[in-house]
Design an enzyme around this catalytic site. Structure first.
Site, PDB file in Angstrom:
ATOM      1  N   ASP A 288      -0.316  -4.394   2.976  1.00 14.16           N
ATOM      2  CA  ASP A 288      -1.090  -3.509   3.645  1.00 14.16           C
ATOM      3  C   ASP A 288      -2.340  -3.397   4.188  1.00 14.16           C
ATOM      4  OD1 ASP A 288      -0.148  -0.292   3.688  1.00 14.16           O
ATOM      5  OD2 ASP A 288      -0.817  -0.051   2.077  1.00 14.16           O
TER       6      ASP A 288
ATOM      7  N   ASP B 299      -8.877  -0.112   2.020  1.00 14.65           N
ATOM      8  CA  ASP B 299      -7.640   0.033   1.092  1.00 14.65           C
ATOM      9  C   ASP B 299      -7.380  -0.529  -0.201  1.00 14.65           C
ATOM     10  OD1 ASP B 299      -5.826   2.296   0.229  1.00 14.65           O
ATOM     11  OD2 ASP B 299      -4.463   1.830   1.309  1.00 14.65           O
TER      12      ASP B 299
END
Ligand code: ATP
Ligand code: MG
Length: 261
Positions: free
Chosen positions: A211, A194
């Site tokens: 993240d 991501d």
């Protein structure tokens, strides 16, 4: 709820009072507060207070799709980031795509809570692995169920901005470093999955990868697809600075190198 989470009635009442104070202090309305801090999460958080991990919650940094991030302070005065995976608004199918096919995570996940815990566990493990590899990520400090405590990136008053919201003074250096991180991760058989200027913080002229909950091993059936997308996102972002990377070439070089080694 496990036995170590069963606290006395007195504790619960105190917790209720403190949670109201906390909601006010960190400036959250009751509804949002209730969504993030359900009773179980509050109990877990209180454990992090009683075991000396945290001294106080300072303010919310972000409300994402899957988690809330808060700034907090430890008893020694160190600033940390607390990521709480939420029990509501979670896109399970999305999450399962990443967990399934990763041999490091348990199968037959039964409940909603199980998934949140697995997700936090995955983020903590990935942070630890990347940190050990020397990739600039927030140092992981502690995980308790759906809560991850990590190094805070930012100043005393404000969390570091995302790369997408800044104009780095030396974009070429940032591009080179981010690509070096992707390469290093790949050589360690990991793909972020991501990666974009949304998941890179920019602090003191340096990029920090964040993240990493969804990062997958190369064994994952979609790992190479994710790698391709990550490279594309990075190359696309840096084009505005006149950096014309060729993501397909980088992809080909990267995948060839590792396969033949
Ligand atoms: N360690 C940290 N230090 C400072 N700020 C952080 C830290 N970790 C996360 N943040 C802030 O919180 C935001 C959301 O974090 P993250 O991307 O990990 O969560 P998320 O739930 O995936 O969010 P989203 O759904 O918005 O991507 C980041 O964009 C950043 O602004
Ligand atoms: Mg994010």
């Amino acid at each position: 709820m496990s036995s170590d989470e069963l606290l006395s009635d007195r504790w619960l009442k105190k917790l209720d009072r403190t949670s109201q104070e906390l909601a006010q202090r960190i400036g959250m309305d009751r509804k949002t507060f209730g969504e993030v801090f359900d009773k179980t999460t509050l109990l877990r958080l209180s454990k992090l207070f009683s075991d000396g991990t945290l001294q106080q919650m300072d303010f919310p940094i972000s409300t994402g799709k899957e988690a809330n991030i808060f700034r907090a302070t430890t008893p020694k005065g160190k600033l940390v980031a607390v990521k709480i995976y939420r029990t509501s608004n979670l896109t399970f199918k999305h999450i399962l795509t990443y967990i399934e096919g990763d041999p490091r995570f348990k199968h037959n996940i039964k409940s909603h809570r199980d998934i949140l815990d697995e997700w936090a566990k995955k983020e903590f493990k990935n942070l630890s692995r990347l940190h050990e590899l020397g990739i600039r990520v927030p140092a992981p400090l502690k995980r308790l169920h759906n809560i991850v405590v990590m190094e805070y990136i930012g100043t005393k008053d404000k969390a570091a901005p995302m790369l997408k919201d800044v104009d780095p003074p030396d974009p070429k250096a940032v591009y080179t470093e981010v690509m070096a991180f992707v390469t290093k991760m790949y050589k360690d058989r990991l793909v972020h999955a991501d990666l974009s200027p949304f998941n890179i913080l920019f602090y003191r002229r340096k990029p920090y990868i964040i993240d990493v909950g969804q990062a997958v091993l190369l064994d994952h059936p979609q790992a190479l697809e994710f790698l391709k997308r990550d490279l594309k996102n990075i190359v696309r972002y840096f084009q505005k600075y006149g950096i014309n990377g060729d993501d397909e070439k980088i992809y080909a070089r990267l995948t060839k190198k590792v396969k033949s080694s």
